[in-house]
Structures are given as structure tokens and as C-alpha cells.
Design an enzyme around this catalytic site. Sequence first.
Site, PDB file in Angstrom:
ATOM      1  N   TYR A   1       0.855  -1.184   0.000  1.00  0.00           N
ATOM      2  CA  TYR A   1       0.000   0.000   0.000  1.00  0.00           C
ATOM      3  C   TYR A   1       0.898   1.242   0.000  1.00  0.00           C
ATOM      4  O   TYR A   1       1.540   1.562   1.008  1.00  0.00           O
ATOM      5  CB  TYR A   1      -0.900   0.045   1.233  1.00  0.00           C
ATOM      6  CG  TYR A   1      -1.960  -1.013   1.311  1.00  0.00           C
ATOM      7  CD1 TYR A   1      -2.335  -1.761   0.210  1.00  0.00           C
ATOM      8  CD2 TYR A   1      -2.613  -1.270   2.515  1.00  0.00           C
ATOM      9  CE1 TYR A   1      -3.322  -2.730   0.293  1.00  0.00           C
ATOM     10  CE2 TYR A   1      -3.611  -2.227   2.605  1.00  0.00           C
ATOM     11  CZ  TYR A   1      -3.950  -2.961   1.496  1.00  0.00           C
ATOM     12  OH  TYR A   1      -4.926  -3.916   1.590  1.00  0.00           O
TER      13      TYR A   1
ATOM     14  N   ARG B   1     -16.680   0.084  -1.453  1.00  0.00           N
ATOM     15  CA  ARG B   1     -15.818   1.169  -1.937  1.00  0.00           C
ATOM     16  C   ARG B   1     -16.512   2.522  -1.913  1.00  0.00           C
ATOM     17  O   ARG B   1     -16.134   3.425  -2.643  1.00  0.00           O
ATOM     18  CB  ARG B   1     -15.341   0.888  -3.363  1.00  0.00           C
ATOM     19  CG  ARG B   1     -14.982  -0.541  -3.668  1.00  0.00           C
ATOM     20  CD  ARG B   1     -13.683  -0.936  -3.039  1.00  0.00           C
ATOM     21  NE  ARG B   1     -13.272  -2.273  -3.443  1.00  0.00           N
ATOM     22  CZ  ARG B   1     -12.135  -2.841  -3.102  1.00  0.00           C
ATOM     23  NH1 ARG B   1     -11.275  -2.189  -2.346  1.00  0.00           N
ATOM     24  NH2 ARG B   1     -11.825  -4.065  -3.481  1.00  0.00           N
TER      25      ARG B   1
END
Length: 331
Positions: free
Chosen positions: A56, A208
Site C-alpha cells: 500500500y 468502496r
Amino acid sequence: MRTRTLGRTGPAVSALGLGLMGMSDLYGPADETESVATIHAALDAGVSLLDTGDFYGMGHNELLLRDALRGRARERAVISVKFGALRGPDGSWLGYDSRPEAIKTFLAYSLRRLGTDHVDVYRPARLDPAVPIEEQIGALAELVRAGYIRHIGLSEVGAETLRRAAAVHPISDLQIEYSLLSRGIEAEILPAARELGIGVTAYGVLSRGLLSGHWSPSRELTAGDFRGHSPRFQGEHLDRNLELTDALGKLAAAKGVTTAQLAIAWVAAQGEDVVPLVGARTRVRLAESLGAEAVELTEADLAEIDAAVPPGAASGGRYAEAQLGHLDSER
């Protein structure tokens, strides 16, 4: 905050966890100062499960977590790390590597970036088809015995892989997408996990942002936001999915909660072995998400939610076709 246990053999964690990905990657720019403040607010609210990945932001997310935990008691945090995704300096995705020597290398760098001597749950981000799962779990088991990791987790794998992995070493939990719009695990994967005593850490509980109640069809996405390529956020797919969100929002309003809180509470209500991960990037969104912990759903509530957002009602795939090919859970 109440606690739940990750499977039969995993650690006790907060009933809601915090997913840190969006603070470094894939959802566009984030404010680092606000990100650290959000992690602090989560810890102060009793959130112990903090989920990150070494890829990430190419290590940025782990460094961010290290900064946030500086001066805090290490034992208050259950750090879950995903590894194995290969990325180029331009952020491109280059595949996965779960060879035993690669696993040890990834972990060595994660420990240094996190500033800790152990990771609580360590898991391959995806199944590496070039390395038998038994070999991957065997390498992780060595690291458990050495004290560098406490528990072994998995991510986005299918029922057969779960069984093969659990035959080598106890698996604490499976991290996988699970929401009102993504219920594919209910047919085979969730029953297999329960049969094996493996918990579920559910990511994407708001799909999301689709189920947040804050999404607008006119929202402009930055170049770094992967939702710009996600099928569920395109054209008619988006229109249909927001219709489902509107239906959920009406139920939420009748119950006196927000759409996001109802969506998160639904995931939490699927079993004591399920721990939702909320991906809040700000303290405001975190506070809203944590409010879901107080939402109690009756059987009648759950039936109404199922009627408003039936299984399989989502329009569009949860990933683009090319990405779905990397998911053992979709085979």
C-alpha cells in the site's frame, strides 16, 4: 467496544477493525496528518485491529502506521499485514510472489518499517499459483515458531485452498470482500471457513463507498482512484447500484441511523466470526462508521434489508475482469 475472536485460534480483536489502505493508495490523495489523527481516534475508541499491506503506497502505509503507533502501547494494536503483491516504481502491478525466501524478505522489511518485532496476523494478499499453498503456509509456520508472526491469515482464497492451508497450520482468518453488494462467499467459502474454525475479516463493507450514502453520480475521481476503472462505478451499473443504496437508505432513516451504519451493521450481524473492516480516512467518517457497533438488527430488520438489496442484485463485477483472474475466491 465489544470484541470478537478471529476464528478458533486467532487473537481477540475489536468488533470493528480499521483498514488503512486508502490512507496511502488507490483512492486518490489523502491527508497524512488527518490519517494519523484518524488512527489515534480509532485506538482511543477501542479499535484494536489495524489492517495494512506492505504494498500500500509501496511501504508508505506501514510507515504511516508506525508513526501513528509511536508512543502508544504496542499490545493495544493487533497489526494485520498483507504481503506478496509486486509493484513497479510507477505504481504498476507486476504479479505476486509467495516463495518462502520472498516471504521472509517481505516480513523483514515490514518489521523494520513498522518498528516492531512481530506482526500479529500475516497473510499473502493473493494466492500465488506458482507456489503450492502448502509450501507458503509451511514457510509462514516457521516464522510463527520463530516468533516473528503470531498468526497466519489468508486473503481472497476459495474453499479448497482454505482446507489445504488449514491442514498444514491453523489459519486465524480469511480476509475477503463481503458486503450487501458482494455476497459471493456465502455459497461455499463462508461455510468452509466455519467448518474449519477460520474467522472472516470483511473488507469493502461499504462497497468502496457505494453503500456509504455519500456517493454522487457526478462525483469526479482523481487519476489515482481505482474506482474510475471499477465496473460497479460505471454508467448504468452505477445508476443501478445507487438505486439499491437509496432503498437501503430509506430503511436506515426509518431506524434512525445512517446508510453506512446500516450497511456495516448488516455485515457484523452475519456472525460473531465476522469482523468488518471500515476504511475511514477521516475522523468524521470514522465516527460515523463506529456508530454501527451500537446498531442492533432484528430478524425482521435483516429480512427487510434482504428485500431492499437482494443477494446478487449488484450491477457489475467487484473488480475488472483482468483483476478477477488473480482471485482464487472467484474460481
